[in-house]
Scaffold this motif. Structure first.
Motif, PDB file in Angstrom:
ATOM      1  N   ALA A 124       0.828  -1.213   0.000  1.00 41.06           N
ATOM      2  CA  ALA A 124       0.000   0.000   0.000  1.00 41.06           C
ATOM      3  C   ALA A 124       0.859   1.258   0.000  1.00 41.06           C
ATOM      4  O   ALA A 124       0.454   2.295  -0.520  1.00 41.06           O
ATOM      5  CB  ALA A 124      -0.933  -0.006   1.205  1.00 41.06           C
ATOM      6  N   ASN A 125       2.050   1.184   0.569  1.00 44.09           N
ATOM      7  CA  ASN A 125       2.975   2.317   0.537  1.00 44.09           C
ATOM      8  C   ASN A 125       3.484   2.590  -0.868  1.00 44.09           C
ATOM      9  O   ASN A 125       3.904   3.706  -1.179  1.00 44.09           O
ATOM     10  CB  ASN A 125       4.175   2.056   1.460  1.00 44.09           C
ATOM     11  N   ALA A 126       3.468   1.561  -1.701  1.00 46.96           N
ATOM     12  CA  ALA A 126       4.093   1.672  -3.026  1.00 46.96           C
ATOM     13  C   ALA A 126       3.099   1.774  -4.168  1.00 46.96           C
ATOM     14  O   ALA A 126       3.353   2.464  -5.153  1.00 46.96           O
ATOM     15  CB  ALA A 126       5.012   0.470  -3.261  1.00 46.96           C
ATOM     16  N   PHE A 170     -12.298  -1.404  -3.723  1.00 46.19           N
ATOM     17  CA  PHE A 170     -11.253  -2.011  -4.550  1.00 46.19           C
ATOM     18  C   PHE A 170     -11.007  -1.158  -5.796  1.00 46.19           C
ATOM     19  O   PHE A 170      -9.857  -0.901  -6.175  1.00 46.19           O
ATOM     20  CB  PHE A 170     -11.657  -3.422  -4.943  1.00 46.19           C
ATOM     21  N   GLN A 171     -12.076  -0.694  -6.417  1.00 40.47           N
ATOM     22  CA  GLN A 171     -11.948   0.124  -7.621  1.00 40.47           C
ATOM     23  C   GLN A 171     -11.348   1.494  -7.323  1.00 40.47           C
ATOM     24  O   GLN A 171     -10.536   2.003  -8.102  1.00 40.47           O
ATOM     25  CB  GLN A 171     -13.313   0.274  -8.289  1.00 40.47           C
ATOM     26  N   SER A 172     -11.719   2.082  -6.188  1.00 43.30           N
ATOM     27  CA  SER A 172     -11.171   3.398  -5.841  1.00 43.30           C
ATOM     28  C   SER A 172      -9.682   3.322  -5.526  1.00 43.30           C
ATOM     29  O   SER A 172      -8.943   4.293  -5.684  1.00 43.30           O
ATOM     30  CB  SER A 172     -11.927   3.992  -4.653  1.00 43.30           C
ATOM     31  N   ASN A 173      -9.232   2.155  -5.056  1.00 44.20           N
ATOM     32  CA  ASN A 173      -7.816   1.959  -4.741  1.00 44.20           C
ATOM     33  C   ASN A 173      -7.004   1.481  -5.944  1.00 44.20           C
ATOM     34  O   ASN A 173      -5.764   1.410  -5.868  1.00 44.20           O
ATOM     35  CB  ASN A 173      -7.657   0.915  -3.622  1.00 44.20           C
ATOM     36  N   GLY A 195      -4.427   5.646  -5.726  1.00 41.62           N
ATOM     37  CA  GLY A 195      -4.723   7.073  -5.604  1.00 41.62           C
ATOM     38  C   GLY A 195      -3.933   7.761  -4.507  1.00 41.62           C
ATOM     39  O   GLY A 195      -3.807   7.246  -3.395  1.00 41.62           O
ATOM     40  N   GLY A 196      -3.382   8.923  -4.817  1.00 42.90           N
ATOM     41  CA  GLY A 196      -2.601   9.679  -3.846  1.00 42.90           C
ATOM     42  C   GLY A 196      -1.118   9.409  -3.907  1.00 42.90           C
ATOM     43  O   GLY A 196      -0.331  10.101  -3.262  1.00 42.90           O
TER      44      GLY A 196
END
Length: 473
Positions: free
Chosen positions: A34-36, A181-184, A188-189
């Motif tokens: 998630a950091n990457a 799941f789709q938003s991630n 994003g960000g």
């Protein structure tokens, strides 16, 4: 040759593969990825890593069948293909990398306890180091009682530690939200394009796949030679499925930024976010079992590599001695002394777990590259293909892909870890010089001098970087 009573079955060898691979890494995957990147980058990363490591696993399988006389596993292939000094570097790199990996296990154990007992902090307090030191030597004296006893314990622990991971996966499947799941999906960000995101995960994928050669390292204990290759592939398939699910499912229950901000072990934090505090406790218990089991497996592998290298005169003879229980005692002593010193050094590191994870991966890639290159060499020459010669072209292609993959991994890891590896490889050559002097052999041939000089220059640059702060720990 090991006695019949010490022989391992296919399931025990598979247990060594699964036990070695399912350790600290799998419990840290949610935050690390998630950091990457987001799910898309994670899928691409696992396709690259899975393909590359599958090809490497097939190289191990082919070599186990085509070169049965090379029963020392990883470093034996480097020596057979490229000479004595490259063979030593492969053995030393694999051994010291495994020692560093063992330290990462203790760091994660202490960090896990720190979530419930503040005295352990992030795993680098004085109390944490003392407790880890006690654990190191408890395992040490247990292993001294016999390889078979330790392998039996590992088989039990391997089953026990997979259960919390399966429970985690099942709960997240039931909590799956497609909108999250789709938003991630694209991370994003995060800054950087998808290629840069994927590159940032590469050393992590190497770390969690380390152990794929566990059956190969213990090939001298196999009841049947064919069991070595089959155990390698079976262990690979099981563990890969678990790791992909553990990586992707958190994106369907929490926002990527929230996962990235969790403390390690992030699998515990993810489950806590879904089901409450009991989830963190449950996963933490599973992690402690898992990591202690992985530590047992890797303590065995570390000692076995050093012992076998000494038996083949690539390390000083003192490490080829066994105790009454047929355990390479001196090799085990040196391994755990190194682990102890590295555990003490974590007191001075800002992020000891990340450092040990990445450095373990970097050190292991050189031995893996030698194995893949030797697989190419044997398939190209047709060595060992008197039986089933039609498999030669297939094996050559798989070995070539494995070479490309390992070279890409070394590049993706970056210059920092290449230099840190040189800081370890260059002084480690003292063991090779010691062994060659014992045998009254010349230390280096011309090509060896080139390799050694490059390692020394890399070590000097690495030490300078550490001293000036350009390389941060």
């Amino acid at each position: 040759m090991a006695s019949t009573s010490q022989k391992m079955s296919k399931m025990q060898l598979t247990g060594m593969v699964v036990g070695g691979m399912v350790g600290a890494g799998i419990f840290s995957l949610p935050r690390t990825f998630a950091n990457a990147t987001g799910p898309l980058g994670a899928v691409i990363a696992w396709i690259i890593a899975g393909t590359g490591m599958y090809m490497l696993a097939r190289v191990f399988q082919a070599l186990a069948e085509r070169k049965p006389e090379l029963d020392a596993g990883v470093f034996a292939y480097a020596k057979a293909g490229f000479g004595d000094y490259p063979g030593f570097l492969s053995a030393f790199g694999y051994w010291i990398g495994s020692c560093i990996g063992n330290v990462s296990y203790w760091v994660l154990i202490k960090s896990t306890l720190g979530a419930f007992f503040p005295v352990f902090g992030d795993g680098n307090t004085v109390v944490a180091i003392v407790v880890a030191s006690i654990g190191i030597w408890l395992f040490h004296f247990m292993i001294l009682k016999g390889v078979q006893q330790a392998a039996f314990i590992n088989s039990i622990v391997t089953v026990a530690k997979v259960i919390p991971i399966l429970v985690f996966i099942v709960i997240l499947i039931f909590g799956f939200r497609m909108d999250l799941f789709q938003s991630n999906l694209y991370g994003g960000g995060l800054e950087g394009n998808i290629f840069e995101q994927v590159r940032a995960t590469m050393l992590v994928t190497v770390f969690v796949f380390i152990g794929i050669e566990g059956a190969s390292v213990y090939s001298r204990y196999a009841k049947k030679r064919t069991d070595v290759g089959q155990a390698t592939i079976l262990g690979f398939v099981v563990v890969t499925a678990l790791m992909v699910l553990v990586t992707l499912l958190p994106y369907a229950v929490l926002q990527r930024a929230d996962i990235a901000g969790m403390r390690q072990p992030s699998m515990a934090a993810v489950l806590e976010g879904v089901v409450g505090h009991w989830g963190a406790v449950f996963v933490s218990i599973g992690l402690l079992i898992s990591v202690l089991g992985a530590y047992l497996a890797w303590s065995l592998i570390c000692a076995e590599v050093l012992f076998t290298a000494a038996k083949t005169e690539d390390m000083p003879a003192v490490f080829a001695r066994e105790n009454a229980n047929k355990v390479p005692a001196n090799a085990l002593w040196l391994t755990n002394i190194v682990v102890q010193l590295l555990v003490i050094s974590t007191y001075f590191s800002r992020d000891a777990f990340a450092l040990m994870l990445n450095l373990t991966s970097a050190m292991s890639l050189i031995p893996y590259l030698f194995v893949a290159a030797y697989g190419c060499m044997t398939a190209n020459r047709g060595e060992g293909y008197d039986v089933r010669p039609e498999e030669r072209r297939r094996d050559l292609v798989m070995a070539a892909v494995a070479v490309i993959y390992t070279v890409f991994m070394i590049w993706a890891g970056g210059l920092k870890f290449i230099l840190l590896s040189a800081v370890l490889y260059a002084p480690g050559t003292a063991l090779y010089i010691w062994a060659r002097r014992e045998q009254n052999k010349s230390v280096f041939i011309a090509s060896d001098w080139i390799i050694f000089i490059v390692a020394v220059i890399g070590a000097i640059v690495g030490i300078y970087g550490l001293a000036t702060g350009r390389i941060a720990l």
